[in-house]
Design a protein around this motif. Structure first.
Motif, PDB file in Angstrom:
ATOM      1  N   ALA A   1       0.777  -1.030  -0.057  1.00  0.00           N
ATOM      2  CA  ALA A   1       0.087  -0.080   0.176  1.00  0.00           C
ATOM      3  C   ALA A   1       1.043   1.285  -0.095  1.00  0.00           C
ATOM      4  CB  ALA A   1      -0.897  -0.025   1.290  1.00  0.00           C
ATOM      5  N   GLY A   2       2.206   1.082  -0.230  1.00  0.00           N
ATOM      6  CA  GLY A   2       3.111   2.523  -0.460  1.00  0.00           C
ATOM      7  C   GLY A   2       4.345   2.253   0.666  1.00  0.00           C
ATOM      8  N   GLU A   3       4.440   3.116   1.382  1.00  0.00           N
ATOM      9  CA  GLU A   3       5.636   3.221   1.983  1.00  0.00           C
ATOM     10  C   GLU A   3       5.771   2.634   3.476  1.00  0.00           C
ATOM     11  OE1 GLU A   3       8.703   4.786   1.129  1.00  0.00           O
ATOM     12  OE2 GLU A   3       7.575   4.903  -0.768  1.00  0.00           O
ATOM     13  N   ALA A   4       4.492   2.210   3.971  1.00  0.00           N
ATOM     14  CA  ALA A   4       4.356   1.592   5.151  1.00  0.00           C
ATOM     15  C   ALA A   4       4.101   0.384   5.170  1.00  0.00           C
ATOM     16  CB  ALA A   4       3.387   2.567   6.257  1.00  0.00           C
ATOM     17  N   TYR A   5       4.377  -0.523   5.996  1.00  0.00           N
ATOM     18  CA  TYR A   5       4.329  -1.865   6.210  1.00  0.00           C
ATOM     19  C   TYR A   5       2.767  -2.074   6.822  1.00  0.00           C
ATOM     20  CZ  TYR A   5       4.610  -6.936   7.693  1.00  0.00           C
ATOM     21  OH  TYR A   5       4.458  -8.265   7.928  1.00  0.00           O
ATOM     22  N   SER A   6       1.905  -2.817   6.483  1.00  0.00           N
ATOM     23  CA  SER A   6       0.373  -2.571   6.884  1.00  0.00           C
ATOM     24  C   SER A   6      -0.253  -4.082   6.810  1.00  0.00           C
ATOM     25  CB  SER A   6      -0.478  -1.899   5.735  1.00  0.00           C
ATOM     26  OG  SER A   6      -0.684  -2.386   4.717  1.00  0.00           O
ATOM     27  N   ILE A   7      -1.399  -4.081   7.495  1.00  0.00           N
ATOM     28  CA  ILE A   7      -2.400  -5.388   7.388  1.00  0.00           C
ATOM     29  C   ILE A   7      -2.203  -5.935   6.083  1.00  0.00           C
ATOM     30  CG2 ILE A   7      -3.524  -4.675   9.342  1.00  0.00           C
ATOM     31  CD1 ILE A   7      -5.779  -3.914   7.759  1.00  0.00           C
ATOM     32  N   ALA A   8      -2.457  -5.063   4.785  1.00  0.00           N
ATOM     33  CA  ALA A   8      -2.372  -5.405   3.609  1.00  0.00           C
ATOM     34  C   ALA A   8      -1.240  -6.349   3.247  1.00  0.00           C
ATOM     35  CB  ALA A   8      -2.274  -4.282   2.453  1.00  0.00           C
ATOM     36  N   ASP A   9       0.126  -6.074   3.735  1.00  0.00           N
ATOM     37  CA  ASP A   9       0.984  -6.907   3.350  1.00  0.00           C
ATOM     38  C   ASP A   9       0.932  -8.428   4.400  1.00  0.00           C
ATOM     39  OD1 ASP A   9       3.008  -4.965   2.070  1.00  0.00           O
ATOM     40  OD2 ASP A   9       2.385  -4.075   3.899  1.00  0.00           O
ATOM     41  N   MET A  10       0.498  -8.175   5.624  1.00  0.00           N
ATOM     42  CA  MET A  10       0.245  -9.251   6.382  1.00  0.00           C
ATOM     43  C   MET A  10      -0.676 -10.249   5.830  1.00  0.00           C
ATOM     44  SD  MET A  10       0.249  -7.678   9.957  1.00  0.00           S
ATOM     45  CE  MET A  10       1.209  -6.245  10.399  1.00  0.00           C
ATOM     46  N   ALA A  11      -1.915  -9.713   5.282  1.00  0.00           N
ATOM     47  CA  ALA A  11      -2.891 -10.692   4.484  1.00  0.00           C
ATOM     48  C   ALA A  11      -2.402 -11.283   3.151  1.00  0.00           C
ATOM     49  CB  ALA A  11      -4.223  -9.620   4.110  1.00  0.00           C
ATOM     50  N   ILE A  12      -1.642 -10.821   2.551  1.00  0.00           N
ATOM     51  CA  ILE A  12      -0.895 -11.201   1.358  1.00  0.00           C
ATOM     52  C   ILE A  12       0.148 -12.019   1.263  1.00  0.00           C
ATOM     53  CG2 ILE A  12       0.046 -10.467  -0.969  1.00  0.00           C
ATOM     54  CD1 ILE A  12      -1.777  -7.805  -0.629  1.00  0.00           C
ATOM     55  N   TYR A  13       0.997 -11.878   2.326  1.00  0.00           N
ATOM     56  CA  TYR A  13       2.368 -12.648   2.218  1.00  0.00           C
ATOM     57  C   TYR A  13       2.283 -14.137   2.574  1.00  0.00           C
ATOM     58  CZ  TYR A  13       6.780 -14.555   4.150  1.00  0.00           C
ATOM     59  OH  TYR A  13       7.671 -15.418   4.398  1.00  0.00           O
ATOM     60  N   PRO A  14       1.466 -14.624   3.222  1.00  0.00           N
ATOM     61  CA  PRO A  14       1.155 -16.039   3.451  1.00  0.00           C
ATOM     62  C   PRO A  14       0.553 -16.717   2.287  1.00  0.00           C
ATOM     63  CG  PRO A  14       0.313 -14.973   5.558  1.00  0.00           C
ATOM     64  CD  PRO A  14       0.686 -13.837   4.426  1.00  0.00           C
ATOM     65  N   TRP A  15      -0.005 -16.053   1.590  1.00  0.00           N
ATOM     66  CA  TRP A  15      -0.407 -16.691   0.241  1.00  0.00           C
ATOM     67  C   TRP A  15       0.533 -16.821  -0.835  1.00  0.00           C
ATOM     68  CZ3 TRP A  15      -4.593 -19.646   0.050  1.00  0.00           C
ATOM     69  CH2 TRP A  15      -5.438 -19.646   0.930  1.00  0.00           C
ATOM     70  N   ILE A  16       1.699 -16.087  -0.684  1.00  0.00           N
ATOM     71  CA  ILE A  16       2.739 -16.039  -1.510  1.00  0.00           C
ATOM     72  C   ILE A  16       3.685 -16.951  -1.139  1.00  0.00           C
ATOM     73  CG2 ILE A  16       4.521 -14.566  -2.699  1.00  0.00           C
ATOM     74  CD1 ILE A  16       1.751 -13.884  -3.631  1.00  0.00           C
ATOM     75  N   VAL A  17       3.856 -17.156   0.119  1.00  0.00           N
ATOM     76  CA  VAL A  17       4.627 -18.311   0.652  1.00  0.00           C
ATOM     77  C   VAL A  17       4.668 -19.577   0.044  1.00  0.00           C
ATOM     78  CG1 VAL A  17       5.254 -19.793   2.611  1.00  0.00           C
ATOM     79  CG2 VAL A  17       4.911 -17.422   2.799  1.00  0.00           C
ATOM     80  N   PRO A  18       3.687 -20.550  -0.579  1.00  0.00           N
ATOM     81  CA  PRO A  18       3.626 -21.423  -1.291  1.00  0.00           C
ATOM     82  C   PRO A  18       3.620 -21.247  -2.575  1.00  0.00           C
ATOM     83  CG  PRO A  18       1.282 -21.100  -0.372  1.00  0.00           C
ATOM     84  CD  PRO A  18       2.181 -19.993   0.060  1.00  0.00           C
ATOM     85  N   HIS A  19       4.409 -20.288  -3.112  1.00  0.00           N
ATOM     86  CA  HIS A  19       4.360 -20.221  -4.688  1.00  0.00           C
ATOM     87  C   HIS A  19       4.998 -21.329  -5.582  1.00  0.00           C
ATOM     88  CE1 HIS A  19       8.318 -18.661  -3.078  1.00  0.00           C
ATOM     89  NE2 HIS A  19       8.796 -19.389  -4.051  1.00  0.00           N
ATOM     90  N   GLU A  20       5.788 -22.022  -5.070  1.00  0.00           N
ATOM     91  CA  GLU A  20       6.068 -22.970  -5.770  1.00  0.00           C
ATOM     92  C   GLU A  20       4.902 -24.083  -6.021  1.00  0.00           C
ATOM     93  OE1 GLU A  20       9.692 -24.677  -3.835  1.00  0.00           O
ATOM     94  OE2 GLU A  20      11.074 -23.110  -4.687  1.00  0.00           O
ATOM     95  N   ALA A  21       4.405 -24.454  -5.123  1.00  0.00           N
ATOM     96  CA  ALA A  21       3.197 -25.441  -4.876  1.00  0.00           C
ATOM     97  C   ALA A  21       2.192 -24.931  -5.977  1.00  0.00           C
ATOM     98  CB  ALA A  21       2.686 -25.843  -3.587  1.00  0.00           C
ATOM     99  N   GLN A  22       2.108 -23.664  -5.949  1.00  0.00           N
ATOM    100  CA  GLN A  22       0.873 -22.799  -6.861  1.00  0.00           C
ATOM    101  C   GLN A  22       1.421 -22.706  -8.451  1.00  0.00           C
ATOM    102  OE1 GLN A  22       0.784 -18.855  -5.104  1.00  0.00           O
ATOM    103  NE2 GLN A  22      -0.342 -19.834  -3.069  1.00  0.00           N
ATOM    104  N   GLY A  23       2.785 -23.285  -8.518  1.00  0.00           N
ATOM    105  CA  GLY A  23       3.161 -23.421 -10.041  1.00  0.00           C
ATOM    106  C   GLY A  23       3.736 -22.130 -10.670  1.00  0.00           C
ATOM    107  N   GLN A  24       4.142 -21.138  -9.558  1.00  0.00           N
ATOM    108  CA  GLN A  24       4.673 -19.755  -9.694  1.00  0.00           C
ATOM    109  C   GLN A  24       6.195 -19.717  -9.431  1.00  0.00           C
ATOM    110  OE1 GLN A  24       2.241 -17.957 -11.573  1.00  0.00           O
ATOM    111  NE2 GLN A  24       0.998 -19.707 -10.752  1.00  0.00           N
ATOM    112  N   ASN A  25       6.812 -18.662 -10.314  1.00  0.00           N
ATOM    113  CA  ASN A  25       8.341 -18.786 -10.301  1.00  0.00           C
ATOM    114  C   ASN A  25       8.568 -17.163  -9.902  1.00  0.00           C
ATOM    115  OD1 ASN A  25      11.063 -18.334 -10.472  1.00  0.00           O
ATOM    116  ND2 ASN A  25      11.137 -19.105 -12.378  1.00  0.00           N
ATOM    117  N   LEU A  26       8.919 -17.011  -8.611  1.00  0.00           N
ATOM    118  CA  LEU A  26       9.034 -15.528  -8.125  1.00  0.00           C
ATOM    119  C   LEU A  26      10.011 -14.671  -9.028  1.00  0.00           C
ATOM    120  CD1 LEU A  26       8.825 -15.495  -4.201  1.00  0.00           C
ATOM    121  CD2 LEU A  26       7.123 -15.061  -5.881  1.00  0.00           C
TER     122      LEU A  26
END
Length: 235
Positions: free
Chosen positions: A155-180
């Motif tokens: 959401a910009g310059e500050a770490y926020s609840i948006a980052d906390m909500a999204i990050y755990p769903w990116i953790v399993p990126h390999e299992a999702q067939g995604q290459n960071l």
């Protein structure tokens, strides 16, 4: 004190990430979703959708009776309001943070969840479903990558609840067939959030309850994926 009813899934990790960042005292009550703890009557009183996480705040700001909150996005908003942290500081900031929280709740989470189901847990291979949800997950990663271009956090310059909500769903990126590596802004952000001490502590709490390499059994799958309104009414 916060009572956190939790299992180490992406939605569960969101809440431990916030609690660790904010320094709020909390007690974890494990909700073993493979054994059906989410259907127990006491849990349903605070989480009628039989999904964790849920919290009980035993010391609400108004000094009244304990407050229970279910749904991970609602919990993040509640905790941000309670502490005055990771949401703001201006109304304009809060609008952007809320937009991306809703983006995760309505888009990334459900689509990645179906990706996980059809690619990892479904009893039969359904190529159309596998491609559909892998491709949609890929599209959403592209949306996130564009949003992160030129800014440190979602959401910009500050770490926020948006980052906390999204990050755990990116953790399993390999299992999702995604290459960071295909999403350089997401990759840079992901590594930064991963390295935060509170993130490390939050994920360590999950490992204490259920190691990340634990395998889902057929019995677990029956509990998780075989429920209907009728089966719960008679189960």
């Amino acid at each position: 004190m916060i009572d956190l009813h939790y299992w180490p899934t992406p939605n569960g990790h969101k809440i431990t990430m916030f609690l660790e960042e904010a320094g709020l005292p909390y007690t974890i009550h494990a909700v073993n979703i493979g054994q059906g703890d989410q259907f127990k009557p006491d849990f349903l009183k605070i989480a009628p959708n039989n999904r964790m996480p849920a919290i009980i705040d035993n010391e609400p700001a108004d000094g009244g009776e304990p407050i229970s909150v279910f749904e991970s996005g609602a919990i993040l908003l509640y905790l941000a309001g309670k502490t005055g942290k990771f949401f703001g500081p201006s109304e304009r900031d809060q609008i952007v943070q809320t937009e991306w929280l809703m983006w995760q709740m309505g888009g990334l989470g459900p689509m990645a969840g179906q990706n996980h189901h059809f690619n990892r847990y479904a009893p039969e291979q359904i190529p159309y479903a596998q491609k559909r949800y892998t491709d949609e997950t890929n599209r959403l990663y592209g949306v996130l990558d564009r949003q992160l271009a030129g800014k440190p956090f979602v959401a910009g310059e500050a770490y926020s609840i948006a980052d906390m909500a999204i990050y755990p769903w990116i953790v399993p990126h390999e299992a999702q067939g995604q290459n960071l590596a295909d999403f350089p802004h997401v990759q840079r952000w992901f590594e930064a959030v991963k390295a935060r001490p509170a993130t490390v502590r939050a994920y360590a709490r999950g490992e204490e309850i259920r190691p990340s390499n634990a395998q889902m059994t057929d019995a677990d799958k029956k509990v998780l994926f075989g429920q209907t309104a009728a089966s719960r009414a008679t189960g």
